[in-house]
Design a protein around this motif. Structure first.
Motif, PDB file in Angstrom:
ATOM      1  N   HIS A  22      48.707 -31.865   4.028  1.00 11.49           N
ATOM      2  CA  HIS A  22      48.549 -32.681   5.245  1.00 11.49           C
ATOM      3  C   HIS A  22      47.393 -32.154   6.088  1.00 11.49           C
ATOM      4  N   TYR A  23      47.310 -30.851   6.234  1.00 10.24           N
ATOM      5  CA  TYR A  23      46.263 -30.208   7.041  1.00 10.24           C
ATOM      6  C   TYR A  23      44.874 -30.579   6.522  1.00 10.24           C
ATOM      7  N   ILE A  30      41.124 -36.835  10.428  1.00  8.55           N
ATOM      8  CA  ILE A  30      41.280 -37.374  11.790  1.00  8.55           C
ATOM      9  C   ILE A  30      40.454 -36.524  12.753  1.00  8.55           C
ATOM     10  N   ALA A  31      40.603 -35.202  12.647  1.00 11.24           N
ATOM     11  CA  ALA A  31      39.918 -34.286  13.568  1.00 11.24           C
ATOM     12  C   ALA A  31      38.409 -34.461  13.542  1.00 11.24           C
ATOM     13  N   LYS A  32      37.838 -34.636  12.358  1.00 10.89           N
ATOM     14  CA  LYS A  32      36.375 -34.718  12.282  1.00 10.89           C
ATOM     15  C   LYS A  32      35.826 -36.005  12.889  1.00 10.89           C
ATOM     16  N   ARG A  33      36.700 -36.945  13.230  1.00  4.98           N
ATOM     17  CA  ARG A  33      36.282 -38.182  13.890  1.00  4.98           C
ATOM     18  C   ARG A  33      36.256 -38.053  15.413  1.00  4.98           C
ATOM     19  N   TRP A  80      39.274 -35.035  23.684  1.00  8.41           N
ATOM     20  CA  TRP A  80      40.738 -34.957  23.749  1.00  8.41           C
ATOM     21  C   TRP A  80      41.327 -36.214  24.386  1.00  8.41           C
ATOM     22  N   ASP A  81      40.613 -36.827  25.325  1.00  8.25           N
ATOM     23  CA  ASP A  81      41.102 -38.020  26.021  1.00  8.25           C
ATOM     24  C   ASP A  81      40.821 -39.321  25.263  1.00  8.25           C
ATOM     25  N   SER A  82      40.083 -39.247  24.170  1.00  4.19           N
ATOM     26  CA  SER A  82      39.717 -40.447  23.414  1.00  4.19           C
ATOM     27  C   SER A  82      40.899 -40.964  22.587  1.00  4.19           C
ATOM     28  N   GLU A  83      40.735 -42.158  22.030  1.00  2.00           N
ATOM     29  CA  GLU A  83      41.761 -42.717  21.146  1.00  2.00           C
ATOM     30  C   GLU A  83      41.971 -41.830  19.925  1.00  2.00           C
ATOM     31  N   ILE A  84      40.896 -41.289  19.377  1.00  2.00           N
ATOM     32  CA  ILE A  84      41.018 -40.368  18.236  1.00  2.00           C
ATOM     33  C   ILE A  84      41.735 -39.096  18.675  1.00  2.00           C
ATOM     34  N   GLY A  85      41.438 -38.610  19.865  1.00  2.00           N
ATOM     35  CA  GLY A  85      42.123 -37.435  20.395  1.00  2.00           C
ATOM     36  C   GLY A  85      43.621 -37.656  20.508  1.00  2.00           C
ATOM     37  N   LYS A  86      44.009 -38.833  20.955  1.00  2.00           N
ATOM     38  CA  LYS A  86      45.441 -39.158  21.065  1.00  2.00           C
ATOM     39  C   LYS A  86      46.076 -39.264  19.686  1.00  2.00           C
ATOM     40  N   GLU A  90      49.116 -36.862  18.166  1.00  2.79           N
ATOM     41  CA  GLU A  90      50.327 -37.362  17.496  1.00  2.79           C
ATOM     42  C   GLU A  90      50.493 -36.700  16.132  1.00  2.79           C
ATOM     43  N   ASP A  91      49.399 -36.608  15.376  1.00  8.45           N
ATOM     44  CA  ASP A  91      49.470 -35.992  14.059  1.00  8.45           C
ATOM     45  C   ASP A  91      49.773 -34.501  14.170  1.00  8.45           C
ATOM     46  N   THR A  92      49.233 -33.865  15.184  1.00 10.18           N
ATOM     47  CA  THR A  92      49.489 -32.438  15.401  1.00 10.18           C
ATOM     48  C   THR A  92      50.987 -32.172  15.506  1.00 10.18           C
ATOM     49  N   HIS A  93      51.701 -33.045  16.202  1.00  9.93           N
ATOM     50  CA  HIS A  93      53.144 -32.852  16.366  1.00  9.93           C
ATOM     51  C   HIS A  93      53.912 -33.106  15.068  1.00  9.93           C
ATOM     52  N   ARG A  94      53.335 -33.859  14.146  1.00  7.34           N
ATOM     53  CA  ARG A  94      53.953 -34.026  12.825  1.00  7.34           C
ATOM     54  C   ARG A  94      53.659 -32.816  11.937  1.00  7.34           C
ATOM     55  N   LEU A  95      52.498 -32.210  12.126  1.00  8.00           N
ATOM     56  CA  LEU A  95      52.008 -31.148  11.253  1.00  8.00           C
ATOM     57  C   LEU A  95      52.551 -29.766  11.603  1.00  8.00           C
ATOM     58  N   LEU A  96      52.608 -29.453  12.866  1.00 10.44           N
ATOM     59  CA  LEU A  96      52.940 -28.078  13.235  1.00 10.44           C
ATOM     60  C   LEU A  96      54.036 -28.004  14.273  1.00 10.44           C
ATOM     61  N   ASP A  97      54.498 -26.780  14.483  1.00 11.43           N
ATOM     62  CA  ASP A  97      55.525 -26.501  15.481  1.00 11.43           C
ATOM     63  C   ASP A  97      54.810 -26.136  16.780  1.00 11.43           C
ATOM     64  N   PRO A  98      54.744 -27.066  17.751  1.00 13.70           N
ATOM     65  CA  PRO A  98      53.959 -26.808  18.961  1.00 13.70           C
ATOM     66  C   PRO A  98      54.447 -25.603  19.776  1.00 13.70           C
ATOM     67  N   LYS A  99      55.709 -25.209  19.586  1.00 18.93           N
ATOM     68  CA  LYS A  99      56.228 -24.045  20.329  1.00 18.93           C
ATOM     69  C   LYS A  99      55.583 -22.746  19.859  1.00 18.93           C
ATOM     70  N   THR A 100      54.993 -22.765  18.671  1.00 16.69           N
ATOM     71  CA  THR A 100      54.398 -21.544  18.117  1.00 16.69           C
ATOM     72  C   THR A 100      52.893 -21.486  18.291  1.00 16.69           C
ATOM     73  N   MET A 101      52.292 -22.563  18.763  1.00 15.16           N
ATOM     74  CA  MET A 101      50.834 -22.637  18.802  1.00 15.16           C
ATOM     75  C   MET A 101      50.240 -21.758  19.900  1.00 15.16           C
ATOM     76  N   ILE A 102      49.224 -21.026  19.520  1.00 20.16           N
ATOM     77  CA  ILE A 102      48.445 -20.228  20.458  1.00 20.16           C
ATOM     78  C   ILE A 102      47.114 -20.944  20.636  1.00 20.16           C
ATOM     79  N   THR A 103      46.752 -21.225  21.865  1.00 26.87           N
ATOM     80  CA  THR A 103      45.468 -21.839  22.178  1.00 26.87           C
ATOM     81  C   THR A 103      44.581 -20.738  22.733  1.00 26.87           C
ATOM     82  N   LEU A 104      43.459 -20.515  22.066  1.00 29.27           N
ATOM     83  CA  LEU A 104      42.594 -19.400  22.427  1.00 29.27           C
ATOM     84  C   LEU A 104      41.171 -19.895  22.655  1.00 29.27           C
ATOM     85  N   PRO A 105      40.749 -20.046  23.920  1.00 29.64           N
ATOM     86  CA  PRO A 105      39.348 -20.385  24.177  1.00 29.64           C
ATOM     87  C   PRO A 105      38.483 -19.218  23.695  1.00 29.64           C
TER      88      PRO A 105
END
Length: 114
Positions: A22-23, A30-33, A80-86, A90-105
């Protein structure tokens, strides 16, 4: 440049094989769009072994990391605010466990490339 790294575990409903498929074949396309995206890299984890230095521990605590690079913070917000971003969210929530995600700028600093 404006880069963000996400480190995460897969959705527990997915096997590791389903997650990797899936990834690569659904989430990546999707991401590359995303508008104004300059670079997108996927880093699926692998089993630790010879050549991995002196790291001791469970190398597969996380299943993958993704790095998104945009020209600026403003470009990232537009993406992130675009239709592709949305759609990607949605796909991110199907793919991964959002409670475990680390966001690192991050700042990407190339030190060496052969």
């Amino acid at each position: 440049m404006h880069s963000i790294m996400f480190v995460f575990k897969r959705n527990p409903e997915l096997t590791l094989e389903e997650f990797y498929h899936h990834y690569e074949y659904i989430h990546g396309p999707i991401a590359k769009r995303l508008p104004r995206l300059v670079e997108y890299r996927q880093h699926p984890s692998r089993k630790a072994g010879q050549g991995d230095g002196s790291y001791v521990g469970d190398f597969n605590e996380f299943d993958a990391a993704s790095v998104y690079t945009f020209e600026s913070a403003e470009a990232a917000e537009i993406a992130w605010d675009s239709e592709i971003g949305k759609l990607l969210d949605e796909d991110t929530h199907r793919l991964l466990d959002p409670k475990t995600m680390i966001t690192l700028p991050v700042t990407v600093r190339e030190v060496f490339r052969k």
